[in-house]
Write a protein that holds these residues in place. Sequence first.
Motif, mmCIF file in Angstrom:
data_model
loop_
_atom_site.group_PDB
_atom_site.id
_atom_site.type_symbol
_atom_site.label_atom_id
_atom_site.label_comp_id
_atom_site.label_asym_id
_atom_site.label_seq_id
_atom_site.Cartn_x
_atom_site.Cartn_y
_atom_site.Cartn_z
ATOM 1 N N ASP A 203 0.857 -1.192 0.000
ATOM 2 C CA ASP A 203 0.000 0.000 0.000
ATOM 3 C C ASP A 203 0.891 1.240 0.000
ATOM 4 O OD1 ASP A 203 -2.462 -1.397 0.144
ATOM 5 O OD2 ASP A 203 -2.159 -1.718 2.291
ATOM 6 N N ARG A 204 1.952 1.162 0.829
ATOM 7 C CA ARG A 204 2.976 2.205 0.813
ATOM 8 C C ARG A 204 4.348 1.544 0.914
ATOM 9 N NH1 ARG A 204 1.937 7.033 4.873
ATOM 10 N NH2 ARG A 204 1.024 5.423 6.216
ATOM 11 N N ILE A 205 5.329 2.252 0.389
ATOM 12 C CA ILE A 205 6.688 1.727 0.317
ATOM 13 C C ILE A 205 7.646 2.716 0.971
ATOM 14 C CG2 ILE A 205 8.558 1.030 -1.244
ATOM 15 C CD1 ILE A 205 6.409 0.465 -3.364
ATOM 16 N N ALA A 206 8.555 2.192 1.789
ATOM 17 C CA ALA A 206 9.671 2.984 2.302
ATOM 18 C C ALA A 206 10.934 2.494 1.603
ATOM 19 C CB ALA A 206 9.804 2.833 3.818
ATOM 20 N N VAL A 207 11.493 3.332 0.739
ATOM 21 C CA VAL A 207 12.724 2.987 0.020
ATOM 22 C C VAL A 207 13.895 3.421 0.892
ATOM 23 C CG1 VAL A 207 14.050 3.243 -2.102
ATOM 24 C CG2 VAL A 207 11.552 3.375 -2.176
ATOM 25 N N MET A 208 14.775 2.470 1.234
ATOM 26 C CA MET A 208 15.870 2.745 2.161
ATOM 27 C C MET A 208 17.231 2.644 1.484
ATOM 28 S SD MET A 208 14.538 0.819 5.642
ATOM 29 C CE MET A 208 15.982 1.404 6.561
#
Length: 355
Positions: A203-208
């Motif tokens: 649903d949401r992505i955290a790109v690290m």
Amino acid sequence: MGALAIRNIHKTYNDTVHILKGIDLEIDAGEFLILVGPSGCGKSTLLSMIAGLDHPTSGSIHIGEREVTHLPSKDRDIAMVFQSYALYPNMTVAQNIAFGLEIRKVPKAERKAAVDRVSAMLQIGHLLDRKPGQLSGGQRQRVAMGRALARDPKLFLFDEPLSNLDAKLRVEMRAEIKLLHQRTKTTTVYVTHDQVEAMTLGDRIAVMKDGLVQQFGTPSEIYNRPANRFVAEFIGSPAMNMVDTLKTGQSLTAHGVELAITDAQRAAVHAHGSAELVYGLRPESISFAGTGLPGTLSMIEPTGPETYATVDTPAGKLTARVPGVLQAHVGEVVHLQWQADQSHLFDRGTGDRVG
């Protein structure tokens, strides 16, 4: 407060190795969060903090209204699925699924009801009397998920659960995980290095990268408006084309070729301090036409439904992704076109988005 709140999490080892450098994330109940990034970016370390398998040097973690930063795993009401299946080889599938409930002294009738419920959901009811050694990789991963589902936890945590599966099975299991989340609506945090998994599941992505969140948003936001050059190149296959340019007045040129930009980008270029910018263009934005930027086809990669074509142009090397079979040959002169509003601009030094 959301279902999971991660506030200013830092993790340092031996006072010298700074793994996480101030992570702030909040997700709502029922949301599917993806933590994605290259190896060593800190995503699995962050998941371990959420799970209680490790503790932050500073910062706090809340699950629902409760702070759990230093609580042991058993008190967090979470369930975790690992890359390795971690099944007990001497137990049947039914016993593996029920084991966590048995440890918690859940009555036998409730344990059986839970096993029946999750085995039906995962379509492994016919495997309940088998042992892990008699199962395929995909079946074992379903059993591992069943063990987590039987708990009915507040939070599901997945640590690269599909990495050990072959390509075809990965696609099938990815679809099953998505359907599973749609049925259960359990808040989920999923770690992967695979950008296709990230885009299709989250649903949401955290790109690290390097212990920092580079961008946090929906798949559409991250793909269509990447916050910086790293995100733009990491998400998408083939990777976004990047052309080094120079600012000439309110225009951008690459080796003397003027590149198409929108009026809004032109204003951003004019206002931007640096003269060195990078022009980004997704491969699918490029089409072959009778006129346009000329170039020589240097490589053709047919994949079946589409073709990747690399073209050497005066502005630089560009990769196009076109539908079907490309009716051209290596060495042939072709012409490329695209719309200005499909381009992205980044600062060459910082990598930050300009427009």
